[in-house]
Design a protein around this motif. Sequence first.
Motif, PDB file in Angstrom:
ATOM      1  N   LYS A 180      41.710  39.835  40.997  1.00  0.00           N
ATOM      2  CA  LYS A 180      41.102  39.128  39.865  1.00  0.00           C
ATOM      3  C   LYS A 180      41.721  39.746  38.620  1.00  0.00           C
ATOM      4  CE  LYS A 180      37.963  37.117  42.536  1.00  0.00           C
ATOM      5  NZ  LYS A 180      38.040  35.757  42.937  1.00  0.00           N
ATOM      6  N   ILE A 181      42.595  39.018  37.978  1.00  0.00           N
ATOM      7  CA  ILE A 181      43.365  39.526  36.850  1.00  0.00           C
ATOM      8  C   ILE A 181      42.929  38.772  35.598  1.00  0.00           C
ATOM      9  CG2 ILE A 181      45.680  39.795  35.888  1.00  0.00           C
ATOM     10  CD1 ILE A 181      46.673  40.027  38.828  1.00  0.00           C
ATOM     11  N   GLY A 182      42.153  39.447  34.751  1.00  0.00           N
ATOM     12  CA  GLY A 182      41.649  38.837  33.530  1.00  0.00           C
ATOM     13  C   GLY A 182      40.259  38.251  33.657  1.00  0.00           C
ATOM     14  N   VAL A 183      39.605  38.487  34.772  1.00  0.00           N
ATOM     15  CA  VAL A 183      38.263  37.939  34.991  1.00  0.00           C
ATOM     16  C   VAL A 183      37.448  38.935  35.817  1.00  0.00           C
ATOM     17  CG1 VAL A 183      38.961  36.648  37.068  1.00  0.00           C
ATOM     18  CG2 VAL A 183      37.025  35.847  35.706  1.00  0.00           C
ATOM     19  N   SER A 243      46.024  44.702  46.290  1.00  0.00           N
ATOM     20  CA  SER A 243      45.067  43.689  46.740  1.00  0.00           C
ATOM     21  C   SER A 243      43.636  43.992  46.299  1.00  0.00           C
ATOM     22  CB  SER A 243      45.116  43.565  48.265  1.00  0.00           C
ATOM     23  OG  SER A 243      44.750  44.779  48.872  1.00  0.00           O
ATOM     24  N   ASN A 244      42.911  42.921  46.000  1.00  0.00           N
ATOM     25  CA  ASN A 244      41.470  42.946  45.747  1.00  0.00           C
ATOM     26  C   ASN A 244      41.059  43.857  44.603  1.00  0.00           C
ATOM     27  OD1 ASN A 244      41.091  41.160  47.969  1.00  0.00           O
ATOM     28  ND2 ASN A 244      41.378  42.920  49.310  1.00  0.00           N
ATOM     29  N   ASN A 245      41.889  43.963  43.584  1.00  0.00           N
ATOM     30  CA  ASN A 245      41.563  44.737  42.388  1.00  0.00           C
ATOM     31  C   ASN A 245      41.049  43.821  41.290  1.00  0.00           C
ATOM     32  OD1 ASN A 245      42.845  47.465  43.145  1.00  0.00           O
ATOM     33  ND2 ASN A 245      44.496  46.028  43.532  1.00  0.00           N
ATOM     34  N   PHE A 246      40.269  44.379  40.372  1.00  0.00           N
ATOM     35  CA  PHE A 246      39.859  43.717  39.138  1.00  0.00           C
ATOM     36  C   PHE A 246      40.598  44.423  38.013  1.00  0.00           C
ATOM     37  CE2 PHE A 246      36.400  42.685  41.938  1.00  0.00           C
ATOM     38  CZ  PHE A 246      36.007  41.406  41.551  1.00  0.00           C
ATOM     39  N   ILE A 247      41.388  43.680  37.221  1.00  0.00           N
ATOM     40  CA  ILE A 247      42.182  44.281  36.152  1.00  0.00           C
ATOM     41  C   ILE A 247      41.964  43.458  34.885  1.00  0.00           C
ATOM     42  CG2 ILE A 247      44.438  45.127  35.458  1.00  0.00           C
ATOM     43  CD1 ILE A 247      45.245  44.773  38.479  1.00  0.00           C
ATOM     44  N   ILE A 288      38.862  49.002  40.084  1.00  0.00           N
ATOM     45  CA  ILE A 288      38.398  48.302  38.893  1.00  0.00           C
ATOM     46  C   ILE A 288      39.078  48.964  37.707  1.00  0.00           C
ATOM     47  CG2 ILE A 288      36.407  47.745  37.449  1.00  0.00           C
ATOM     48  CD1 ILE A 288      34.684  48.006  40.031  1.00  0.00           C
ATOM     49  N   ILE A 289      39.867  48.202  36.966  1.00  0.00           N
ATOM     50  CA  ILE A 289      40.637  48.743  35.849  1.00  0.00           C
ATOM     51  C   ILE A 289      40.244  48.004  34.571  1.00  0.00           C
ATOM     52  CG2 ILE A 289      42.951  49.106  34.907  1.00  0.00           C
ATOM     53  CD1 ILE A 289      43.949  49.191  37.833  1.00  0.00           C
TER      54      ILE A 289
END
Length: 183
Positions: A122-125, A96-100, A65-66
């Motif tokens: 999930k990039i931006g959400v 894979s499977n990161n939130f950024i 989670i970033i």
Amino acid sequence: VSGNIFGLNPNGIAGPNESAIDLSFLRNSIIGGNTSAEGNVIAGSTRNGIPLGGSDGDIKIANNIIGLNRAMTTLYRISGAVGIYINGDASKPVISNNFICGQDKAVYIDYVNGGFILEGNKIGVNNTGATTFGNNIGVHIKFCTAGMIGGSTASSGNDIAYNTTPVVVEIAYPISILRNSFY
């Protein structure tokens, strides 16, 4: 590197680092892991969340989670920051499977010619689909060969949402972009 919290004080308030963890010249390693419990929380980095300059071999970056807290309710937006930066001619990263969220560039892949895979992120959400967590650029690919954003199945696609520019592909070929959701 698994299960760590970077850039948050014990009370949950951001205590920014320039780079959360500089792993330049990393080779054949895992950042995060196969489960969300193994993922790292990286909040408030002023330059890079995970910088991997000069990386080599198989690199797995998963379930991190970033730019958010672990509950994914608070955004730590710092202008100019890059969530994940990878550079390395022979590097073969699987991201894979990161939130950024809340970065200038969520993912920046530069001069990676071993082939990369960017899937299930999930990039931006955040996990609830909130609209206020976008990045300036979702994915920036530069000087790369043999890369894939998404994949052949629906579960391998990325959600790239609420970013000013979803994807930039610059002097890179062949790059496949398959089964992603852009909104």
